[in-house]
Design an enzyme around this catalytic site. Structure first.
Site, PDB file in Angstrom:
ATOM      1  N   LYS A   9       0.858  -1.187   0.000  1.00 36.78           N
ATOM      2  CA  LYS A   9       0.000   0.000   0.000  1.00 36.78           C
ATOM      3  C   LYS A   9       0.900   1.245   0.000  1.00 36.78           C
ATOM      4  CE  LYS A   9      -3.536  -2.669   2.426  1.00 36.78           C
ATOM      5  NZ  LYS A   9      -4.504  -2.720   3.559  1.00 36.78           N
ATOM      6  N   TYR A  49     -11.920  -3.184  -3.325  1.00 33.98           N
ATOM      7  CA  TYR A  49     -12.446  -3.310  -1.962  1.00 33.98           C
ATOM      8  C   TYR A  49     -13.978  -3.265  -1.935  1.00 33.98           C
ATOM      9  CZ  TYR A  49      -7.896  -2.991   0.452  1.00 33.98           C
ATOM     10  OH  TYR A  49      -6.631  -3.241   0.947  1.00 33.98           O
ATOM     11  N   ASN A 112      -1.672  -0.502   7.400  1.00 30.55           N
ATOM     12  CA  ASN A 112      -1.072  -1.826   7.630  1.00 30.55           C
ATOM     13  C   ASN A 112      -0.210  -2.331   6.475  1.00 30.55           C
ATOM     14  OD1 ASN A 112      -3.164  -2.473   5.943  1.00 30.55           O
ATOM     15  ND2 ASN A 112      -4.215  -3.843   7.364  1.00 30.55           N
ATOM     16  N   HIS A 115      -1.457  -5.605   1.325  1.00 30.03           N
ATOM     17  CA  HIS A 115      -2.684  -6.366   1.085  1.00 30.03           C
ATOM     18  C   HIS A 115      -2.344  -7.777   0.622  1.00 30.03           C
ATOM     19  CE1 HIS A 115      -6.431  -7.730  -0.752  1.00 30.03           C
ATOM     20  NE2 HIS A 115      -5.686  -8.060  -1.794  1.00 30.03           N
ATOM     21  N   GLU A 126      -8.912 -10.506  -8.185  1.00 31.35           N
ATOM     22  CA  GLU A 126      -7.987  -9.388  -7.999  1.00 31.35           C
ATOM     23  C   GLU A 126      -6.890  -9.395  -9.066  1.00 31.35           C
ATOM     24  OE1 GLU A 126      -8.785  -9.308  -3.172  1.00 31.35           O
ATOM     25  OE2 GLU A 126      -6.785  -9.838  -3.897  1.00 31.35           O
TER      26      GLU A 126
HETATM   27  P1  GTP Z   1      -6.409  -6.361   3.006  1.00 27.36           P
HETATM   28  O1  GTP Z   1      -5.359  -7.403   2.788  1.00 27.36           O
HETATM   29  O2  GTP Z   1      -5.934  -4.962   2.787  1.00 27.36           O
HETATM   30  O3  GTP Z   1      -7.666  -6.685   2.227  1.00 27.36           O
HETATM   31  O4  GTP Z   1      -6.750  -6.444   4.575  1.00 27.36           O
HETATM   32  P2  GTP Z   1      -7.538  -7.616   5.329  1.00 27.36           P
HETATM   33  O5  GTP Z   1      -8.058  -8.616   4.355  1.00 27.36           O
HETATM   34  O6  GTP Z   1      -6.652  -8.107   6.413  1.00 27.36           O
HETATM   35  O7  GTP Z   1      -8.753  -6.817   5.981  1.00 27.36           O
HETATM   36  P3  GTP Z   1     -10.110  -6.337   5.258  1.00 27.36           P
HETATM   37  O8  GTP Z   1     -10.168  -6.829   3.854  1.00 27.36           O
HETATM   38  O9  GTP Z   1     -11.223  -6.687   6.171  1.00 27.36           O
HETATM   39  O10 GTP Z   1      -9.934  -4.761   5.278  1.00 27.36           O
HETATM   40  C1  GTP Z   1      -9.240  -4.091   4.240  1.00 27.36           C
HETATM   41  C2  GTP Z   1      -8.436  -2.962   4.833  1.00 27.36           C
HETATM   42  O11 GTP Z   1      -9.309  -2.003   5.402  1.00 27.36           O
HETATM   43  C3  GTP Z   1      -7.517  -3.371   5.983  1.00 27.36           C
HETATM   44  O12 GTP Z   1      -6.290  -3.872   5.552  1.00 27.36           O
HETATM   45  C4  GTP Z   1      -7.358  -2.055   6.715  1.00 27.36           C
HETATM   46  O13 GTP Z   1      -6.345  -1.243   6.122  1.00 27.36           O
HETATM   47  C5  GTP Z   1      -8.689  -1.395   6.512  1.00 27.36           C
HETATM   48  N1  GTP Z   1      -9.502  -1.639   7.712  1.00 27.36           N
HETATM   49  C6  GTP Z   1     -10.113  -2.785   8.098  1.00 27.36           C
HETATM   50  N2  GTP Z   1     -10.765  -2.620   9.262  1.00 27.36           N
HETATM   51  C7  GTP Z   1     -10.545  -1.325   9.615  1.00 27.36           C
HETATM   52  C8  GTP Z   1     -10.945  -0.520  10.727  1.00 27.36           C
HETATM   53  O14 GTP Z   1     -11.635  -0.964  11.628  1.00 27.36           O
HETATM   54  N3  GTP Z   1     -10.518   0.795  10.720  1.00 27.36           N
HETATM   55  C9  GTP Z   1      -9.760   1.298   9.727  1.00 27.36           C
HETATM   56  N4  GTP Z   1      -9.351   2.569   9.797  1.00 27.36           N
HETATM   57  N5  GTP Z   1      -9.349   0.581   8.686  1.00 27.36           N
HETATM   58  C10 GTP Z   1      -9.742  -0.712   8.626  1.00 27.36           C
HETATM   59 MG    MG Z   2      -9.109  -8.104   2.644  1.00 28.05          MG
END
Ligand code: GTP
Ligand code: MG
Length: 148
Positions: A9, A49, A112, A115, A126
């Site tokens: 990212k 997303y 974080n 991805h 994707e």
């Molecule tokens: P990705 O690999 O980026 O898809 O992350 P993930 O699969 O571990 O989590 P998810 O797909 O549920 O969420 C996508 C992204 O949204 C996360 O990596 C975070 O950067 C962001 N995100 C998820 N939950 C939160 C939250 O509670 N607050 C905020 N600020 N960002 C969030």
């Molecule tokens: Mg995810």
């Protein structure tokens, strides 16, 4: 062989972690079959997303994802999706084990750094979204040492 979509990212790119993260996947034994730096449009990120579009953090996350270039990678190998997720660690870096990518380099859930696809089905979606021209097919000599 299984493929997964891994993306640094904008915070990961800005912090100079492209080489570090790419090297972790290479050293694990995964084969890089596509890579590029990109500045995705809002529409493109909303497709990526799409399943999160109703979350309260969605607009802020899309803005963060557009704050600079992302580095897009496709890796191929045994159980690539599940292993890739394990290498990333938990979504919230505070819950990620040390030794994982997020557990070593991040603190905030909204920053974080990386991805990873969460299922084989989503990985294929994707990869089609980010690499519409497809990925490369080639053999590494080390495959005979990595696989039994
Ligand atoms: P990705 O690999 O980026 O898809 O992350 P993930 O699969 O571990 O989590 P998810 O797909 O549920 O969420 C996508 C992204 O949204 C996360 O990596 C975070 O950067 C962001 N995100 C998820 N939950 C939160 C939250 O509670 N607050 C905020 N600020 N960002 C969030
Ligand atoms: Mg995810």
């Amino acid at each position: 062989a299984e493929r997964t979509y891994i993306m640094l990212k904008p915070d990961g790119v800005d912090r100079g972690l492209i080489g570090e993260i790419l090297a972790r996947f290479e050293k694990r034994g995964f084969k890089l079959i596509a890579a590029k730096l990109a500045l995705p449009s809002k529409e493109h990120l909303e497709k990526h997303y799409a399943d999160l579009k109703d979350k309260p953090f969605f607009p802020g996350m899309i803005k963060y994802m557009q704050s600079g270039p992302v580095f897009c990678m496709v890796f191929e190998g045994l159980d690539a999706v599940k292993t890739g997720r394990a290498m990333l660690g938990a979504t919230n870096p505070l819950a990620s084990q040390p030794g994982t990518i997020r557990g070593d380099y991040a603190l905030a859930v909204g920053r974080n750094i990386c991805h990873g696809s969460d299922s084989v089905e989503n990985a294929e979606k994707e990869i089609a979204l980010w690499f519409p021209d497809g990925t490369l097919q080639y053999r590494l000599s080390q495959e005979a040492m990595i696989y039994e």
